[in-house]
Enzyme design. Structure first.
Site, PDB file in Angstrom:
ATOM      1  N   ASP A 172       0.548   4.998   2.006  1.00 22.61           N
ATOM      2  CA  ASP A 172      -0.218   5.543   3.129  1.00 22.61           C
ATOM      3  C   ASP A 172      -1.271   6.545   2.655  1.00 22.61           C
ATOM      4  O   ASP A 172      -0.946   7.541   1.990  1.00 22.61           O
ATOM      5  CB  ASP A 172       0.722   6.235   4.128  1.00 22.61           C
ATOM      6  CG  ASP A 172       1.575   5.244   4.901  1.00 22.61           C
ATOM      7  OD1 ASP A 172       1.168   4.071   5.021  1.00 22.61           O
ATOM      8  OD2 ASP A 172       2.649   5.647   5.390  1.00 22.61           O
ATOM      9  N   ARG A 201       4.186   6.305  14.211  1.00 22.77           N
ATOM     10  CA  ARG A 201       4.378   6.961  12.920  1.00 22.77           C
ATOM     11  C   ARG A 201       3.919   8.410  12.978  1.00 22.77           C
ATOM     12  O   ARG A 201       2.827   8.709  13.477  1.00 22.77           O
ATOM     13  CB  ARG A 201       3.580   6.238  11.827  1.00 22.77           C
ATOM     14  CG  ARG A 201       3.973   6.649  10.413  1.00 22.77           C
ATOM     15  CD  ARG A 201       3.026   6.044   9.388  1.00 22.77           C
ATOM     16  NE  ARG A 201       1.841   6.874   9.180  1.00 22.77           N
ATOM     17  CZ  ARG A 201       0.731   6.453   8.594  1.00 22.77           C
ATOM     18  NH1 ARG A 201       0.630   5.197   8.194  1.00 22.77           N
ATOM     19  NH2 ARG A 201      -0.293   7.274   8.439  1.00 22.77           N
ATOM     20  N   HIS A 208       0.826  -1.199   0.000  1.00 21.96           N
ATOM     21  CA  HIS A 208       0.000   0.000   0.000  1.00 21.96           C
ATOM     22  C   HIS A 208       0.866   1.257   0.000  1.00 21.96           C
ATOM     23  O   HIS A 208       2.075   1.207   0.249  1.00 21.96           O
ATOM     24  CB  HIS A 208      -0.912   0.027   1.232  1.00 21.96           C
ATOM     25  CG  HIS A 208      -0.163   0.166   2.526  1.00 21.96           C
ATOM     26  ND1 HIS A 208       0.593  -0.851   3.071  1.00 21.96           N
ATOM     27  CD2 HIS A 208      -0.041   1.214   3.392  1.00 21.96           C
ATOM     28  CE1 HIS A 208       1.146  -0.455   4.189  1.00 21.96           C
ATOM     29  NE2 HIS A 208       0.780   0.803   4.417  1.00 21.96           N
ATOM     30  N   HIS A 242       4.901   0.157   0.365  1.00 19.81           N
ATOM     31  CA  HIS A 242       5.544  -0.698   1.348  1.00 19.81           C
ATOM     32  C   HIS A 242       4.594  -1.768   1.863  1.00 19.81           C
ATOM     33  O   HIS A 242       3.370  -1.666   1.728  1.00 19.81           O
ATOM     34  CB  HIS A 242       6.107   0.122   2.515  1.00 19.81           C
ATOM     35  CG  HIS A 242       5.102   0.953   3.246  1.00 19.81           C
ATOM     36  ND1 HIS A 242       4.602   2.141   2.746  1.00 19.81           N
ATOM     37  CD2 HIS A 242       4.491   0.772   4.447  1.00 19.81           C
ATOM     38  CE1 HIS A 242       3.742   2.653   3.603  1.00 19.81           C
ATOM     39  NE2 HIS A 242       3.645   1.842   4.643  1.00 19.81           N
TER      40      HIS A 242
END
Length: 276
Positions: A102, A265, A100, A250
């Protein structure tokens, strides 16, 4: 600071040493922005970051405006700019376990994400695999490049969260749903790159449902099954990784159940995407 860089592969990724991310001046920040645009993924070991330092480092990229994930507070974080990414023996899924980009569903998607590792699985594992979308586009045949260069696709935020994980956004909000070009220009170097991902892209506009499914699946498999465009990052406690969320995809590998992997994150917003 004297920055040392060791490429992970010829195409993507670099291990960066000789830098303390709590002490970034503007000259260092400019160097890191150039390096990120060139390598796509930067790995920093042995960093000591609290939330304030983590956010200051993130603000060096993109517009400098931090991203507030709709599920940040639901993830257990008291700070809406800090998304907790944690899988334990009680988890039914691990965030990011699938290829995917983000929140590509946003009108102005995340420009860069910075993930900081607090706890690693006792058994090992928990690597993240990254892929270069610049190289993915470059390896397509010219007729396919011409075809997708004229197409746009829908990115739906409900796809991973509501449909896959059963997670709802905060009351009074909704997941974003945006139509983006399938080939965009990198905001720093202008290089064309592929902008579809299995995590959020649901359909191509202006073609039949059969054509959309077939073309998207071909592109997804191209990204996922081409090792030469990928690098694999091994994490340690206190490792921070920055990735160019425009130019990479990633997959956080969930191979460590029932052990715990805990990270946080912080992401920074970029501008609206432009067709190549």
């Amino acid at each position: 600071m004297s920055i040392n860089v060791q490429n992970i592969t010829p195409v993507i990724g670099a291990e960066v040493s000789g830098i303390d991310l709590t002490q970034i001046d503007e000259v260092t920040a400019a160097s890191l922005r150039r390096l990120l645009a060139d390598r796509g993924v930067l790995v920093f070991r042995d960093q000591q970051l609290d939330h304030a330092a983590h956010k200051r480092a993130a603000a060096c990229f993109g517009t400098g405006e931090l991203h507030y994930h709709p599920l940040a507070t639901a993830s257990g974080s008291a700070d809406p700019a800090v998304l907790t990414v944690k899988a334990t023996a009680n988890s039914t899924y691990a965030a990011g376990d699938g290829w995917h980009t983000d929140v590509s569903c946003d009108p102005a998607p995340i420009r860069a994400s910075l993930l900081y590792m607090h706890e690693m699985p006792e058994s090992g594992g928990g690597d993240t695999v990254f892929a270069s979308m610049t190289e993915a586009y470059a390896l397509l045949s010219e007729p396919v490049q011409d075809l997708i260069g004229n197409l746009r696709a829908v990115h739906d935020g409900a796809l991973p969260w509501r449909q896959a994980y059963g997670k709802e956004p905060a009351a009074g909000t909704e997941y974003n749903r945006t139509v983006h070009p399938m080939v965009i220009a990198h905001p720093d170097n202008g290089k064309p790159l592929l902008w579809v991902n299995r995590g959020f892209t649901t359909k191509i506009q202006g073609v039949t449902a059969l054509e959309s499914r077939a073309l998207l699946e071909m592109l997804f498999q191209h990204i996922e099954s081409t090792p030469r465009i990928q690098c694999r990052v091994r994490w340690d406690k206190h490792t921070l990784v920055i990735w160019d969320n425009i130019a990479t995809q990633h997959h956080a590998v969930w191979d460590y159940f029932p052990h715990t992997r805990h990270a946080e994150r912080v992401s920074v917003i970029g501008g609206e995407l432009q067709a190549a």
